[in-house]
Scaffold this motif. Structure first.
Motif, PDB file in Angstrom:
ATOM      1  N   LYS A  59       1.206  -1.570  -0.078  1.00  0.00           N
ATOM      2  CA  LYS A  59      -0.404  -0.024  -0.733  1.00  0.00           C
ATOM      3  C   LYS A  59       1.001   1.270  -0.390  1.00  0.00           C
ATOM      4  CE  LYS A  59      -3.914  -0.686   1.738  1.00  0.00           C
ATOM      5  NZ  LYS A  59      -5.089  -0.582   3.165  1.00  0.00           N
ATOM      6  N   GLU A  60       1.900   1.081   1.085  1.00  0.00           N
ATOM      7  CA  GLU A  60       3.148   2.391   1.112  1.00  0.00           C
ATOM      8  C   GLU A  60       3.553   2.252  -0.536  1.00  0.00           C
ATOM      9  OE1 GLU A  60       1.819   0.445   4.858  1.00  0.00           O
ATOM     10  OE2 GLU A  60       2.668  -0.019   2.862  1.00  0.00           O
ATOM     11  N   GLU A  61       3.697   1.151  -1.481  1.00  0.00           N
ATOM     12  CA  GLU A  61       4.602   1.564  -2.554  1.00  0.00           C
ATOM     13  C   GLU A  61       2.933   2.203  -4.007  1.00  0.00           C
ATOM     14  OE1 GLU A  61       7.570  -1.679  -2.754  1.00  0.00           O
ATOM     15  OE2 GLU A  61       6.124  -2.302  -2.600  1.00  0.00           O
ATOM     16  N   GLN A  63       0.716   4.259  -2.932  1.00  0.00           N
ATOM     17  CA  GLN A  63       0.581   5.812  -2.061  1.00  0.00           C
ATOM     18  C   GLN A  63       1.477   6.435  -3.023  1.00  0.00           C
ATOM     19  OE1 GLN A  63      -0.713   5.745   0.976  1.00  0.00           O
ATOM     20  NE2 GLN A  63       0.059   8.437   1.559  1.00  0.00           N
ATOM     21  N   SER A  70       4.493   7.975   0.848  1.00  0.00           N
ATOM     22  CA  SER A  70       4.041   7.197   1.439  1.00  0.00           C
ATOM     23  C   SER A  70       3.606   7.555   2.722  1.00  0.00           C
ATOM     24  CB  SER A  70       4.544   5.840   1.195  1.00  0.00           C
ATOM     25  OG  SER A  70       5.807   6.656   1.802  1.00  0.00           O
ATOM     26  N   LYS A  71       3.900   8.526   3.145  1.00  0.00           N
ATOM     27  CA  LYS A  71       3.053   9.067   4.340  1.00  0.00           C
ATOM     28  C   LYS A  71       1.546   9.419   4.676  1.00  0.00           C
ATOM     29  CE  LYS A  71       7.766   9.103   5.267  1.00  0.00           C
ATOM     30  NZ  LYS A  71       7.883   7.642   5.944  1.00  0.00           N
TER      31      LYS A  71
END
Length: 119
Positions: A59-61, A63, A70-71
């Protein structure tokens, strides 16, 4: 002579991401051509190692790819990620990536686009 070596195709397979599916199979199941699927694999490889180096898109990648950060929580990114995560296992595998992007292809049917937008 007597020297065992792996074939070129087996060494290629070893380098492929988890959840990799053959471009010809994905092309047959989506609106993409084989060449387009191969190009998407190159993009997928870049995205899938941008934070966690495991060959899967977290999910962070996802985003980070969408918003260059990714924050912080992002409801839009979370919703789109959930649409791409067809197996509901918290990561996007290559096949899921291609199948999900196929909905946005100009050759995708209006019925498929409508169904996708209401899920």
């Amino acid at each position: 002579m007597g020297c065992a070596s792996s074939s070129p195709s087996s060494s290629k397979r070893a380098k492929r991401a988890p959840g990799y599916e053959e471009p010809a199979v994905l092309a047959a199941q989506t609106a993409f051509t084989v060449n387009e699927v191969e190009a998407l694999y190159e993009l997928y490889k870049k995205l899938s190692v941008s934070i966690v180096k495991d060959g899967l898109i977290h999910k962070e990648e996802f985003q980070l790819a969408l918003f260059r950060t990714s924050k912080g929580a992002n409801l839009f990114a979370d919703r789109v990620f959930d649409l791409f995560d067809l197996k509901r296992n918290g990561v996007i595998e290559f096949g899921e990536f291609v199948r999900s992007l196929s909905i946005f292809h100009p050759k995708a049917s209006v019925a498929d686009k409508t169904k996708y937008s209401t899920t």
